[in-house]
Design a protein around this motif. Sequence first.
Motif, PDB file in Angstrom:
ATOM      1  N   SER A  14      55.837  35.241  11.633  1.00 54.39           N
ATOM      2  CA  SER A  14      56.476  36.516  11.977  1.00 54.39           C
ATOM      3  C   SER A  14      57.438  36.971  10.885  1.00 54.39           C
ATOM      4  N   LEU A  15      57.980  38.151  11.061  1.00 54.43           N
ATOM      5  CA  LEU A  15      58.965  38.682  10.117  1.00 54.43           C
ATOM      6  C   LEU A  15      60.206  37.790  10.125  1.00 54.43           C
ATOM      7  N   LYS A  16      60.833  37.641   8.953  1.00 54.29           N
ATOM      8  CA  LYS A  16      62.062  36.848   8.892  1.00 54.29           C
ATOM      9  C   LYS A  16      63.232  37.697   9.385  1.00 54.29           C
ATOM     10  N   PRO A  17      64.279  37.024   9.904  1.00 53.37           N
ATOM     11  CA  PRO A  17      65.468  37.768  10.357  1.00 53.37           C
ATOM     12  C   PRO A  17      66.024  38.704   9.276  1.00 53.37           C
ATOM     13  N   ILE A  18      66.024  38.259   8.018  1.00 53.76           N
ATOM     14  CA  ILE A  18      66.577  39.090   6.950  1.00 53.76           C
ATOM     15  C   ILE A  18      65.743  40.369   6.774  1.00 53.76           C
ATOM     16  N   ASP A  19      64.421  40.264   6.972  1.00 47.63           N
ATOM     17  CA  ASP A  19      63.566  41.444   6.861  1.00 47.63           C
ATOM     18  C   ASP A  19      63.811  42.415   8.017  1.00 47.63           C
ATOM     19  N   VAL A  20      63.954  41.855   9.217  1.00 48.06           N
ATOM     20  CA  VAL A  20      64.233  42.689  10.392  1.00 48.06           C
ATOM     21  C   VAL A  20      65.535  43.445  10.176  1.00 48.06           C
ATOM     22  N   GLU A  21      66.558  42.719   9.726  1.00 46.99           N
ATOM     23  CA  GLU A  21      67.871  43.322   9.515  1.00 46.99           C
ATOM     24  C   GLU A  21      67.795  44.422   8.440  1.00 46.99           C
ATOM     25  N   CYS A  22      67.142  44.100   7.348  1.00 48.16           N
ATOM     26  CA  CYS A  22      67.072  45.045   6.240  1.00 48.16           C
ATOM     27  C   CYS A  22      66.275  46.291   6.631  1.00 48.16           C
ATOM     28  N   MET A  23      65.145  46.103   7.294  1.00 49.61           N
ATOM     29  CA  MET A  23      64.341  47.244   7.710  1.00 49.61           C
ATOM     30  C   MET A  23      65.107  48.124   8.691  1.00 49.61           C
ATOM     31  N   ARG A  24      65.901  47.480   9.554  1.00 53.03           N
ATOM     32  CA  ARG A  24      66.686  48.264  10.516  1.00 53.03           C
ATOM     33  C   ARG A  24      67.802  49.052   9.834  1.00 53.03           C
ATOM     34  N   GLN A  25      68.296  48.529   8.733  1.00 50.38           N
ATOM     35  CA  GLN A  25      69.315  49.270   7.970  1.00 50.38           C
ATOM     36  C   GLN A  25      68.688  50.456   7.232  1.00 50.38           C
ATOM     37  N   LEU A  26      67.421  50.313   6.881  1.00 53.91           N
ATOM     38  CA  LEU A  26      66.767  51.319   6.041  1.00 53.91           C
ATOM     39  C   LEU A  26      66.017  52.404   6.815  1.00 53.91           C
ATOM     40  N   HIS A  27      65.534  52.079   8.016  1.00 58.13           N
ATOM     41  CA  HIS A  27      64.538  52.951   8.642  1.00 58.13           C
ATOM     42  C   HIS A  27      65.031  54.350   9.036  1.00 58.13           C
ATOM     43  N   THR A  28      66.349  54.520   9.142  1.00 55.09           N
ATOM     44  CA  THR A  28      66.834  55.874   9.438  1.00 55.09           C
ATOM     45  C   THR A  28      67.066  56.684   8.160  1.00 55.09           C
ATOM     46  N   LYS A  29      66.913  56.034   7.003  1.00 54.05           N
ATOM     47  CA  LYS A  29      67.239  56.707   5.739  1.00 54.05           C
ATOM     48  C   LYS A  29      66.044  56.939   4.828  1.00 54.05           C
ATOM     49  N   VAL A  30      64.977  56.170   5.049  1.00 50.30           N
ATOM     50  CA  VAL A  30      63.777  56.317   4.211  1.00 50.30           C
ATOM     51  C   VAL A  30      62.506  56.166   5.036  1.00 50.30           C
ATOM     52  N   ASN A  31      61.428  56.684   4.479  1.00 48.95           N
ATOM     53  CA  ASN A  31      60.100  56.415   5.020  1.00 48.95           C
ATOM     54  C   ASN A  31      59.746  54.984   4.643  1.00 48.95           C
ATOM     55  N   LEU A  32      59.731  54.094   5.634  1.00 51.23           N
ATOM     56  CA  LEU A  32      59.419  52.687   5.367  1.00 51.23           C
ATOM     57  C   LEU A  32      57.915  52.482   5.394  1.00 51.23           C
ATOM     58  N   ILE A  33      57.408  51.833   4.345  1.00 53.85           N
ATOM     59  CA  ILE A  33      55.987  51.485   4.315  1.00 53.85           C
ATOM     60  C   ILE A  33      55.888  49.983   4.080  1.00 53.85           C
ATOM     61  N   PRO A  34      55.543  49.218   5.124  1.00 49.51           N
ATOM     62  CA  PRO A  34      55.480  47.766   4.948  1.00 49.51           C
ATOM     63  C   PRO A  34      54.257  47.343   4.115  1.00 49.51           C
ATOM     64  N   ILE A  35      54.486  46.317   3.301  1.00 43.68           N
ATOM     65  CA  ILE A  35      53.488  45.815   2.366  1.00 43.68           C
ATOM     66  C   ILE A  35      53.402  44.298   2.517  1.00 43.68           C
ATOM     67  N   ILE A  36      52.224  43.748   2.616  1.00 40.96           N
ATOM     68  CA  ILE A  36      52.082  42.293   2.536  1.00 40.96           C
ATOM     69  C   ILE A  36      51.924  41.954   1.058  1.00 40.96           C
ATOM     70  N   ALA A  37      52.914  41.227   0.519  1.00 43.86           N
ATOM     71  CA  ALA A  37      52.895  40.890  -0.907  1.00 43.86           C
ATOM     72  C   ALA A  37      51.877  39.794  -1.188  1.00 43.86           C
ATOM     73  N   LYS A  38      51.385  39.738  -2.420  1.00 43.37           N
ATOM     74  CA  LYS A  38      50.523  38.638  -2.893  1.00 43.37           C
ATOM     75  C   LYS A  38      49.415  38.292  -1.902  1.00 43.37           C
ATOM     76  N   ALA A  39      48.695  39.319  -1.488  1.00 43.45           N
ATOM     77  CA  ALA A  39      47.676  39.124  -0.452  1.00 43.45           C
ATOM     78  C   ALA A  39      46.568  38.173  -0.906  1.00 43.45           C
ATOM     79  N   ASP A  40      46.483  37.930  -2.216  1.00 35.33           N
ATOM     80  CA  ASP A  40      45.458  36.997  -2.716  1.00 35.33           C
ATOM     81  C   ASP A  40      45.727  35.560  -2.283  1.00 35.33           C
ATOM     82  N   THR A  41      46.933  35.300  -1.731  1.00 33.55           N
ATOM     83  CA  THR A  41      47.230  33.936  -1.284  1.00 33.55           C
ATOM     84  C   THR A  41      46.829  33.725   0.179  1.00 33.55           C
TER      85      THR A  41
END
Length: 297
Positions: free
Chosen positions: A146-173
């Motif tokens: 699942s999402l890490k607490p730091i990601d949840v916190e950061c996304m919640r700080q950002l979502h009222t200020k920017v268009n959030l587009i989630p990305i799965i990094a390094k999908a080749d792994t």
Amino acid sequence: LMGFVGFANLPNQVHRKSVRKGFQFTTMVVGESGLGKSTLINTLFNTTLYPPKETLPPSAERPSTVAIESISADIEESGVRLRLTVVDTPGFGDFVNNDESWKPIVENIEARFDSYLEQENRVNRQKIMDNRIHACLYFIQPTGHSLKPIDVECMRQLHTKVNLIPIIAKADTLTDEEVVEFKARILADIAYHNIHIFQAPVYENEDDEAIAEAEEIASKIPFAVVGSDQEVTTPDGRKVRGRAYPWGVVEVDNEDHCDFVKLRQMLVRTYMEELREYTNDVLYENWRTEKLISMGV
Ligand code: GDP
Ligand code: MG
């Protein structure tokens, strides 16, 4: 540079009209350190903007991003001018105290709103520079959990200020099945934590091709991406942008391998205008109203 993208052929008339004047579009990348943010920027611009690894001593990694920095390119296509900027941010984990890693990022976003507001209030409003963040690519580590607490916190700080587009990094792994499961998991977490991500609208009155394109893009979120600034040779002898493994080559621009092409298409073609509109009409407007109230205006 990126002329193959086709932003001059935006799907509908509204787009074409607003685009004719020439415009600015700014994307920001956010997420933990080492997830491939800087590499993806290079991949997006289709050029090496950071020193390539070969020029560094063998043991050295590319230096990690220590300050917020931006890279711009002027792109012209069929007479349409676009100034594309990508804002790179230091990853979390690069700070001594990670609890507030989102703070400098939020401050940067708000400073851009401030600058826009200041220009709007000038007597001469002819040449407003729009440096607001129109899209924020949020990089998620490919853990499969699942999402890490730091990601949840950061996304919640950002979502009222920017268009959030989630990305799965390094999908080749991850394997194809793992990507499918992880996408569902991320979307469930995002819904559970009431995080608002950019909703790609699908317009009924478009032509079939445009609707199909929009629906396909929407179905890929969160985009599973692979970045690379290296050219590699496939077993059948093609030179491609990708990552080579003993078992084969993962191709950046192959839609069967990852969602990079769809992500780029979303940003600079299909949803560029919607991202700009939502930033202006909703995100900026809400921020502006709150700011004016807090100033007692
Ligand atoms: P940043 O800290 O998020 O900016 O990450 P960098 O772009 O500096 O990349 C960190 C390391 O991950 C580098 O060694 C990159 O070559 C590697 N990397 C970048 N993108 C990918 C990817 O899509 N897949 C894999 N496997 N490695 C990647
Ligand atoms: Mg970086």
